[in-house]
Scaffold this motif. Structure first.
Motif, mmCIF file in Angstrom:
data_model
loop_
_atom_site.group_PDB
_atom_site.id
_atom_site.type_symbol
_atom_site.label_atom_id
_atom_site.label_comp_id
_atom_site.label_asym_id
_atom_site.label_seq_id
_atom_site.Cartn_x
_atom_site.Cartn_y
_atom_site.Cartn_z
ATOM 1 N N UNK A 133 -2.052 -52.232 15.348
ATOM 2 C CA UNK A 133 -1.821 -50.789 15.379
ATOM 3 C C UNK A 133 -3.134 -50.011 15.426
ATOM 4 N N UNK A 154 -4.391 -50.201 18.948
ATOM 5 C CA UNK A 154 -3.530 -49.427 19.841
ATOM 6 C C UNK A 154 -3.747 -47.930 19.641
ATOM 7 N N UNK A 177 -1.926 -45.394 19.079
ATOM 8 C CA UNK A 177 -1.125 -44.560 19.977
ATOM 9 C C UNK A 177 -1.229 -43.089 19.611
ATOM 10 N N UNK A 208 -2.531 -41.734 16.334
ATOM 11 C CA UNK A 208 -1.684 -41.671 15.146
ATOM 12 C C UNK A 208 -1.940 -42.814 14.182
ATOM 13 N N UNK A 209 -3.056 -43.516 14.341
ATOM 14 C CA UNK A 209 -3.382 -44.556 13.353
ATOM 15 C C UNK A 209 -3.480 -43.913 11.988
ATOM 16 N N UNK A 253 -2.750 -40.118 10.383
ATOM 17 C CA UNK A 253 -2.336 -38.743 10.613
ATOM 18 C C UNK A 253 -2.820 -37.912 9.435
ATOM 19 N N UNK A 276 1.243 -42.322 9.559
ATOM 20 C CA UNK A 276 0.662 -43.099 10.650
ATOM 21 C C UNK A 276 0.660 -44.594 10.404
ATOM 22 N N UNK A 277 0.073 -45.314 11.367
ATOM 23 C CA UNK A 277 0.083 -46.769 11.326
ATOM 24 C C UNK A 277 -0.640 -47.309 10.105
ATOM 25 N N UNK A 282 -1.107 -45.959 7.194
ATOM 26 C CA UNK A 282 -0.331 -45.746 5.972
ATOM 27 C C UNK A 282 0.786 -46.788 5.867
#
Ligand code: HEM
Ligand code: CU
Lengths: 210, 635
Positions: free
Chosen positions: A50, A53, A55, A58-59, A61, A128-129, A131
């Motif tokens: 993650x 990535x 995305x 949003x790793x 937020x 996010x990822x 978290x």
């Protein structure tokens, strides 16, 4: 009296070799490390996957930084617990009992601290990822650690009882309680050390690399 | 040090048996746990759980808590908490629980640590859910009798597909090892028990709890993902998907601990003389599988835990808009999932090779090659998982690696075939029912393997992926492989395990009808797949109806064939009860040297092994025990 598979009763039935069960504990202690490795490897995989990535960025937020002080405290408690117990396991059983009690206490304190951290944390699970991995890994680590602590506590309780009664009891396994106890202490301390090493890895990834 | 009796209290009789730690108490506490969990959940969320309604999906926390506490209640009711609590109070270790023969049939409804009792529990438990899942398949094929939606809606249809697939996978993962390894491994290696006998009971009962939970998905709208549980469809599902998560996580737990138990047992508790190179090939199969179970299942548990967290505490592992990725699930699932397919296949290979020596009356040809094949498969199965994701967004440069690694597995698989052929070559073959199933295994599994190569070839997988071709592929390997080996094992070992004969005549009818109906069901699916018929879709192109009807009718014939089997079981095991001979197949492996029924402690003396496991057609050496039998007399 009824004969049973584990406790054959009667003169004509040969008991199993006494070294089997201690050996099973030794091997079992190592194998269970393999299982938990793959379990936590999933979180390591998720972490890098993650993070790489990322995305839509949003790793993380918002401001997603767990308090490093608490993180260090938790890791230190686990580490201390494992080192004390493992060192004592190589010495007398008297040492093991005291060290085991300390190890269990430290471990429980670490679990408690983990849940205190959730309360004071200023980000939520949906941040996010990172978290997600943070909550997933730390929470399952805390829960799985109870299993190891239980295992240590069993050794402590047995040592306690033996000291109070002043003797070992007979077991229905054809292995002396002493041999089983020593094997249990050895296996549980190996497992606990390995488990804590995963915790240290969690600290490095979640707090330092994050 | 001496052995001390375990259960000194006289067993209770009559109705009083119902009171205490057993399945009934387990069910009651399980239901209590469900309502307690729900109560807590409703309190947290401020909502009630709805059944059968559009809001069924709204309260995952209550449903999950209900399942969790339900399972805990069930296990406590069965008595699984007693011993751990005792140990916590310092009591000395004890291995046995309800192992005495005086407990009678009651043992089967309790936590028993006799490996033979656990094996029979597995046999019946697995049989029940195998039939339930099979019934789902009949319903699926009923819907597909017509190209349009006519019996079930799309939603119900997908739930049926998911329940069929998940239940078959989850159940049959333990389908061969549960009954046969639990029963045979301790005897074959001379250990009398699994290393952790209570764990053995635990893995069985946890599996049963999971199965029941999967069935409850119908109260909450079912789930639409099939057995693979893919995201984001899963995350969008109703609470029916929670049942899937909980079920598969429990299956994973059961698998992991079962594998662990087997590896420890085989590694540390082999009797004198049972060296690694004398291990019966079935035990090798179990050993390779056990490693995979022990290591792969934790990844499944973790993947499902993440899915569960996404649905309850609002993490975003799999939710793309919030920092997660659905593809993460697909990866974690298949890192587990591909070892899983070999977990299904390997024990079957073990059974087939084991039985072929008996019915060809020859030693196993290429014993070391077979072992190398099994271990090679176990090892390689970790490096191929992306072949399930060739067309799901994988980086194109990674495809060749996974294509090659997948095709490489054909090599060790080929070893197994070679050993089977070598064993049959010039053997004095007896076409008994178990042998017929073994031979059919060779035929079916070959087609499964060949079609697998088409799947693993990227250019052709672009067409076959997600189609009925893939579906046919894995049914040839799993149904044609695992299920045929399952029946071979049943016909072969039931006379020893249960002490009664199964009718050979009904067995042959069962075999031939199953073999023909199976091929007639699944071979046309290859064609349908090539024509482009997708899996998991309720309707299809009307021009494919002819073949689909053919398939459905053949599938009903499989159902009828299974009824023949069921009839055979009831007739032979319950009604007629004709005692089996001690060694009806004239086999030479150790389990057949024991009396029937096998006494609770298996052998009076721990056997000493001094020969290879398959001494067929070999003249006994004077002064040396001719078979791998206990030297110091029999039990
Ligand atoms: C030579 C041996 C084999 C090869 C090369 C092979 C290859 C493959 C490939 C490439 C796929 C992915 C197809 C796709 O989704 O497009 C696949 C699917 C599958 N294979 Fe195999 N396979 C082999 C043996 C087996 C065995 C032994 C089993 C089980 C006992 C098995 C069970 C499955 C299952 C269950 C799936 C489909 C999973 C799903 O999407 O639901 N395969 N196989
Ligand atoms: Cu695969």
């Amino acid at each position: 009296m009824e004969a049973s598979a584990s406790a054959p009763v009667g003169r004509h039935i040969e008991p199993e070799p006494p070294e089997w069960q201690p050996r099973a504990l030794w091997v079992g202690g190592r194998l269970i490390c393999g299982s938990i490795s793959f379990f936590f490897a999933s979180f390591v995989f998720a972490f890098f996957y993650l993070k790489a990535l990322d995305l839509n960025h949003n790793w993380k937020i918002g401001n997603v930084v767990p308090d490093a002080g608490i993180g260090i405290a938790i890791a230190a408690l686990y580490l201390f617990s494992a080192v004390v117990y493992r060192l004592a396991a190589r010495r007398t059983t008297g040492d093991s009992m005291a060290a085991g009690m300390i190890a269990v206490f430290m471990g429980l304190a670490a679990v408690a601290l983990q849940f205190i951290q959730y309360i004071v944390l200023d980000f939520g699970a949906a941040s996010g990822g990172y978290a997600a991995v943070f909550f997933g890994w730390t929470a399952s680590y805390a829960v799985v650690s109870l299993m190891g602590l239980y295992w240590i506590q069993v050794q402590v309780a047995t040592l306690w009882r033996v000291r109070r009664e002043g003797r070992m009891r007979e077991t229905e396994v054809p292995t002396s309680e002493t041999a089983l106890l020593l094997a249990g202490i050895e296996a549980s301390s190996f497992y606990w050390g390995y488990f804590v090493a995963i915790g240290v890895l969690a600290y490095i990834l979640l707090y330092l690399v994050g | 040090m001496s052995a001390v009796a375990v259960s000194s209290a006289a067993p209770r009789t009559g109705w009083r048996k119902l009171w205490g730690f057993n399945m009934l108490t387990g069910i009651l506490l399980g239901i209590g746990g469900w309502f307690l969990g729900q109560l807590i959940g409703n309190h947290i969320t401020g909502q009630d759980v709805h059944y059968y309604s559009a809001q069924a999906g709204e309260n995952d926390i209550s449903v999950m808590l209900g399942y969790t506490l339900g399972v805990i209640g069930f296990l406590v009711g069965l008595g699984f908490a007693n011993y751990p609590l005792k140990r916590l109070l310092g009591h000395p270790p004890a291995l046995a629980e309800r192992e005495s023969e005086a407990e009678g049939v009651f043992r089967y409804f309790t936590l028993s640590t006799d490996h033979k009792v656990v094996a029979k529990q597995y046999m019946v438990g697995i049989g029940v859910f195998f039939f339930v899942a099979g019934l789902n398949a009949m319903l699926i094929r009923t819907e597909l009798l017509q190209p349009n939606v006519h019996v079930f809606g799309a939603n119900q249809y997908l739930t049926l597909v998911g329940m069929h697939g998940s239940m078959m996978m989850g159940t049959m993962t333990s389908g061969l090892l549960g009954p046969f390894a639990t029963w045979l491994v301790p005897i074959m290696i001379g250990s009398r028990r699994m290393a952790f006998s209570r764990l053995s009971a635990f893995t069985f009962w946890v599996l049963m709890a999971g199965e029941v939970i999967l069935l409850t998905t119908i109260f909450f709208g079912g789930f639409q993902t099939g057995w693979t549980g893919y995201q984001p469809l899963g995350a969008e599902g109703t609470a029916g998907y929670d049942a899937y998560i909980m079920f598969f996580a429990l299956v994973g737990l059961s698998m992991c601990l079962f594998g662990f138990n087997l590896v420890v047992t085989i590694t540390t508790m082999r009797a004198r003389g049972m060296t690694w190179s004398r291990l019966p090939i079935f035990v090798w199969g179990a050993y390779g599988t056990a490693w995979l179970m022990m290591l792969a299942a934790p990844m499944l548990i973790a993947a499902l835990l993440m899915a569960g967290m996404d649905r309850t505490v609002q993490t975003a592992f799999y939710i793309p808009g919030q920092g997660g990725s659905a593809y993460l699930f697909e990866n974690l699932f298949w890192v587990f999932g591909h070892p899983e397919v070999y977990i299904l296949a390997l024990p079957g290979m073990g059974i087939v090779l084991e039985l072929m020596t008996v019915f060809a009356r020859k030693p196993l040809w290429g014993y070391r090659l077979a072992v190398a094949g099994m271990l090679g498969i176990s090892f390689l199965s970790w490096f191929v998982w992306q072949h399930h994701l060739f067309v799901s967004g994988i980086n194109a440069d990674l495809r060749p690696f996974y294509m090659l690694s997948t095709e490489l597995i054909s090599l060790p698989t080929g070893f197994i075939f070679l050993c089977a052929m070598g064993t049959l070559w010039r053997g004095r073959i007896r076409f008994t029912v178990p042998m017929l199933f073994c031979l059919a295994w060779v035929f079916n599994f070959l087609w499964g393997g060949i079609s697998g190569v088409f799947n693993s070839d990227v250019p052709s997988d672009v067409t076959t992926h997600g189609s009925f071709f893939t579906m046919a592929h894995f049914h040839y390997t799993i149904m044609g492989g695992l299920i045929f080996a399952f029946f071979a094992g049943i016909y072969y070992w039931v006379p020893k395990m249960y002490g009664v004969r199964l009718s050979e005549r009904l067995g042959k009818i069962h075999f031939w009808t199953l073999f023909i109906a199976f091929n007639s069901t699944f071979a046309p699916l290859f064609a349908l797949g090539f024509m482009g018929m997708p899996r998991r879709v309720v309707s299809y192109n009307p021009s494919w109806q002819g073949l689909n009807d053919w398939v459905s009718i053949s599938a009903y014939c499989i159902g009828l064939s299974m009824l023949v089997f069921l009839f055979n079981v009831v007739w032979s095991l319950v009604v007629k009860r004709e005692p089996a001979e001690v060694n009806p197949w004239h086999a030479k492996s150790i389990e057949w040297t024991l009396p029937t029924p096998v006494p609770v402690h298996d052998f009076d003396e721990i056997p000493v092994f001094d020969a290879d496991p398959y001494p067929y057609g070999i003249e006994p050496v004077p002064g040396r025990a001719p078979v791998a039998a206990p030297v110091g007399g029999r039990a």
